[in-house]
Design a protein around this motif. Structure first.
Motif, PDB file in Angstrom:
ATOM      1  N   ALA A 173       0.824  -1.204   0.000  1.00 10.37           N
ATOM      2  CA  ALA A 173       0.000   0.000   0.000  1.00 10.37           C
ATOM      3  C   ALA A 173       0.858   1.254   0.000  1.00 10.37           C
ATOM      4  N   HIS A 174       1.936   1.257   0.787  1.00 13.16           N
ATOM      5  CA  HIS A 174       2.823   2.418   0.829  1.00 13.16           C
ATOM      6  C   HIS A 174       3.502   2.645  -0.514  1.00 13.16           C
ATOM      7  N   ARG A 175       3.988   1.590  -1.124  1.00  9.58           N
ATOM      8  CA  ARG A 175       4.740   1.736  -2.369  1.00  9.58           C
ATOM      9  C   ARG A 175       3.854   2.158  -3.534  1.00  9.58           C
ATOM     10  N   HIS A 176       2.564   1.862  -3.465  1.00 10.54           N
ATOM     11  CA  HIS A 176       1.649   2.255  -4.534  1.00 10.54           C
ATOM     12  C   HIS A 176       0.774   3.442  -4.138  1.00 10.54           C
ATOM     13  N   HIS A 177       1.132   4.082  -2.995  1.00 13.25           N
ATOM     14  CA  HIS A 177       0.450   5.295  -2.541  1.00 13.25           C
ATOM     15  C   HIS A 177      -1.058   5.068  -2.395  1.00 13.25           C
ATOM     16  N   ARG A 178      -1.397   3.939  -1.780  1.00  9.07           N
ATOM     17  CA  ARG A 178      -2.799   3.620  -1.510  1.00  9.07           C
ATOM     18  C   ARG A 178      -3.025   3.591  -0.001  1.00  9.07           C
ATOM     19  N   PRO A 179      -4.259   3.797   0.459  1.00 13.04           N
ATOM     20  CA  PRO A 179      -4.527   3.701   1.893  1.00 13.04           C
ATOM     21  C   PRO A 179      -4.269   2.289   2.415  1.00 13.04           C
TER      22      PRO A 179
END
Length: 202
Positions: free
Chosen positions: A64-70
């Motif tokens: 989630a962090h690497r793809h800028h998702r919640p």
């Protein structure tokens, strides 16, 4: 080079500490499970479910962090549950030896969780590789084959050679020759020449 060396040595240290802590934590959890009635494969596999839950939740959070998702709430709750379970199991294993024994027993679990989260932090902070820059010159060069392919159609090549023959010392090329050379119907050759020049050769 220095940043790369720091990250590489940090990752190696974290992995080494995590591996040692995982073995000790697994041994403590296995003893605890066996002392409460489980035997055989069940006793050996139950500790894996705790560490496996921590791993799975951490991977989801990392993705989630690497793809800028919640970050999914279930991943956060699963990670917290796995940490509490592994620390609690190690505390219970050493509880019979008093508070100090419980803390000593719990330390490998704390080291495992801490090392694992440090590794995840190091991975999250690593920027993804940048795509190669494409200059206007490169783009133009990549588009050249398509343009060349369009310019080299039989009709255009035929017309180009015909026009060149108009400026030569001899007679212009005949329609029959051009039709045979480029595999174009003679009537089409005549239409192209007539439309372009207005006066075809006989």
């Amino acid at each position: 080079m220095t940043d790369r060396l720091i990250k590489a040595t940090t990752a190696m240290a974290v992995v080494a500490v995590a591996a040692v802590a995982a073995l000790i934590s697994y041994s403590h959890a296995l003893d605890l499970v066996r002392s409460h009635g489980e035997t055989g494969a069940t006793a050996r596999l139950v500790p894996f479910t705790v560490d496996g839950l921590i791993w799975a939740a951490s991977m989801v959070i990392l993705d989630a962090h690497r793809h800028h998702r919640p970050v999914p709430a279930l991943a956060r709750w699963s990670l917290a549950a796995g940490i509490c379970a592994t620390i609690g199991a190690n505390l219970a294993h050493g509880a019979a030896h008093g508070p100090i024994g419980a803390l000593v027993s719990a330390w490998p679990a704390l080291a495992l969780v801490g090392s694992f989260e440090l590794l995840m932090t190091l991975t999250r902070n690593t920027p993804p590789p940048s795509p190669p820059a494409t200059s206007e010159h490169t783009t133009a060069r990549r588009s050249e084959p398509a343009c060349t392919e369009v310019e080299q159609t039989p009709e255009q090549a035929m017309l180009k050679e015909y026009r060149a023959s108009l400026n030569g010392p001899g007679r212009p090329l005949s329609q029959r020759y051009l039709a045979d050379r480029y595999g174009i119907d003679r009537r089409k050759v005549k239409q192209i020449i007539t439309r372009t020049e207005g006066s075809p050769p006989s």
